[in-house]
Design a protein around this motif. Structure first.
Motif, short mmCIF file in Angstrom:
data_model
loop_
_atom_site.label_atom_id
_atom_site.label_comp_id
_atom_site.label_asym_id
_atom_site.label_seq_id
_atom_site.Cartn_x
_atom_site.Cartn_y
_atom_site.Cartn_z
N TYR A 6 0.82 -1.21 0.00
CA TYR A 6 0.00 0.00 0.00
C TYR A 6 0.86 1.27 0.00
CZ TYR A 6 -3.31 3.48 1.82
OH TYR A 6 -4.08 4.61 2.00
N CYS A 7 1.89 1.25 0.80
CA CYS A 7 2.77 2.41 0.93
C CYS A 7 4.21 1.93 0.93
CB CYS A 7 2.45 3.17 2.22
SG CYS A 7 3.57 4.53 2.58
N MET A 8 5.03 2.62 0.17
CA MET A 8 6.45 2.30 0.16
C MET A 8 7.22 3.59 0.37
SD MET A 8 6.56 -0.66 -2.74
CE MET A 8 8.18 -1.23 -2.20
N ALA A 9 8.35 3.46 1.04
CA ALA A 9 9.04 4.68 1.46
C ALA A 9 10.54 4.48 1.47
CB ALA A 9 8.56 5.07 2.86
N TRP A 10 11.21 5.62 1.55
CA TRP A 10 12.65 5.66 1.78
C TRP A 10 12.91 6.29 3.14
CZ3 TRP A 10 16.21 3.37 -1.28
CH2 TRP A 10 15.84 3.06 -2.59
N ASP A 38 23.01 15.07 3.83
CA ASP A 38 22.27 13.93 3.26
C ASP A 38 23.03 12.62 3.40
OD1 ASP A 38 21.35 16.20 0.69
OD2 ASP A 38 20.03 15.48 2.29
N THR A 39 24.25 12.67 3.89
CA THR A 39 25.04 11.45 4.07
C THR A 39 24.37 10.53 5.08
OG1 THR A 39 27.12 12.55 3.52
CG2 THR A 39 27.24 10.56 4.88
N ALA A 40 24.13 9.30 4.67
CA ALA A 40 23.42 8.33 5.51
C ALA A 40 23.33 7.00 4.78
CB ALA A 40 22.00 8.82 5.82
N VAL A 41 22.89 5.99 5.51
CA VAL A 41 22.45 4.75 4.88
C VAL A 41 20.98 4.92 4.55
CG1 VAL A 41 22.14 2.27 5.12
CG2 VAL A 41 24.15 3.38 6.13
N TYR A 42 20.62 4.66 3.32
CA TYR A 42 19.25 4.81 2.87
C TYR A 42 18.59 3.43 2.75
CZ TYR A 42 19.88 9.76 1.96
OH TYR A 42 20.08 11.11 2.12
N TYR A 43 17.38 3.34 3.31
CA TYR A 43 16.63 2.10 3.34
C TYR A 43 15.31 2.24 2.60
CZ TYR A 43 19.73 0.93 7.24
OH TYR A 43 20.82 0.69 8.04
N CYS A 44 14.96 1.21 1.90
CA CYS A 44 13.64 1.08 1.30
C CYS A 44 12.77 0.31 2.29
CB CYS A 44 13.78 0.33 -0.02
SG CYS A 44 12.25 0.01 -0.88
N ALA A 45 11.49 0.70 2.40
CA ALA A 45 10.60 0.04 3.34
C ALA A 45 9.20 -0.05 2.74
CB ALA A 45 10.56 0.81 4.65
N ALA A 46 8.45 -1.03 3.22
CA ALA A 46 7.10 -1.26 2.70
C ALA A 46 6.14 -1.58 3.84
CB ALA A 46 7.12 -2.41 1.69
N LYS A 47 4.92 -1.05 3.72
CA LYS A 47 3.92 -1.33 4.74
C LYS A 47 2.53 -1.37 4.13
CE LYS A 47 2.71 3.34 6.45
NZ LYS A 47 1.25 3.13 6.47
N GLY A 48 1.59 -1.83 4.93
CA GLY A 48 0.20 -1.80 4.53
C GLY A 48 -0.46 -0.48 4.91
N ALA A 49 -1.78 -0.45 4.86
CA ALA A 49 -2.51 0.76 5.21
C ALA A 49 -2.47 0.98 6.71
CB ALA A 49 -3.95 0.64 4.75
N GLY A 50 -2.61 2.24 7.12
CA GLY A 50 -2.67 2.58 8.53
C GLY A 50 -1.35 3.13 9.03
N GLY A 51 -1.47 4.13 9.91
CA GLY A 51 -0.28 4.70 10.50
C GLY A 51 0.37 5.74 9.61
N SER A 52 1.14 6.59 10.24
CA SER A 52 1.87 7.63 9.49
C SER A 52 3.02 7.01 8.70
CB SER A 52 2.42 8.66 10.47
OG SER A 52 3.36 9.50 9.82
#
Length: 121
Positions: free
Chosen positions: A29-33, A87-101
C-alpha cells in the motif's frame, strides 16, 4: 513476504545527484525511503502510496528529492538532487500496509538492507 533490494548508493560531491533503486518482489500500500546517519535515529525521507501514486516528503528534502515507481519493473526510485553533506546516511527502502503515518518506522513490515550515500563538501 516482500523482498526489497536497494542499489545506487555511492559517493558524490555536494551539489551532485544520485538515484537510488529498490527492487521489490511486490508493491504494498505504501512504500518509502528512510535514512539513518551514525548516532541518529532512522528518519523518513519520502513515501509513495502506490495505487494512486501520491507522494509525500520530509521537509528537509522537499524540492530536491523525488520518489517514483516503475510498475513494469516493480521498482521504487529516489532521485536525489542538490545533495549536501547532511544527506550522508544509509538509505533504506521500506514497505507497509494501510494505517499509520508513513514517517513512523514502526509501521513498516519490510525493510531492505540499505545502501550508503556519502556526500562530500
Amino acid at each position: 513476504q516482500v523482498q526489497l533490494v536497494e542499489s545506487g548508493g555511492g559517493s558524490v560531491q555536494a551539489g551532485g545527484s544520485l538515484r537510488l533503486s529498490c527492487a521489490a518482489s511486490k508493491y504494498t500500500y505504501c512504500m518509502a525511503w528512510f535514512r539513518q546517519s551514525p548516532g541518529e535515529e532512522r528518519e523518513g525521507v519520502a513515501a509513495i502510496y502506490t495505487s494512486r501514486r501520491l507522494t509525500d516528503y520530509a521537509d528537509s528534502v522537499k524540492g530536491r528529492f523525488t520518489i517514483s515507481q516503475d510498475n513494469a519493473k516493480n521498482t521504487l526510485y529516489l532521485q536525489m538532487n542538490s545533495l549536501t553533506p547532511e544527506d550522508t546516511a544509509v538509505y533504506y527502502c521500506a514497505a507497509k500496509g494501510a494505517g499509520g503515518s508513513w514517517k513512523d518506522l514502526r509501521a513498516y513490515n519490510y525493510w531492505g538492507q540499505g545502501t550508503q550515500v556519502t556526500v562530500s563538501s
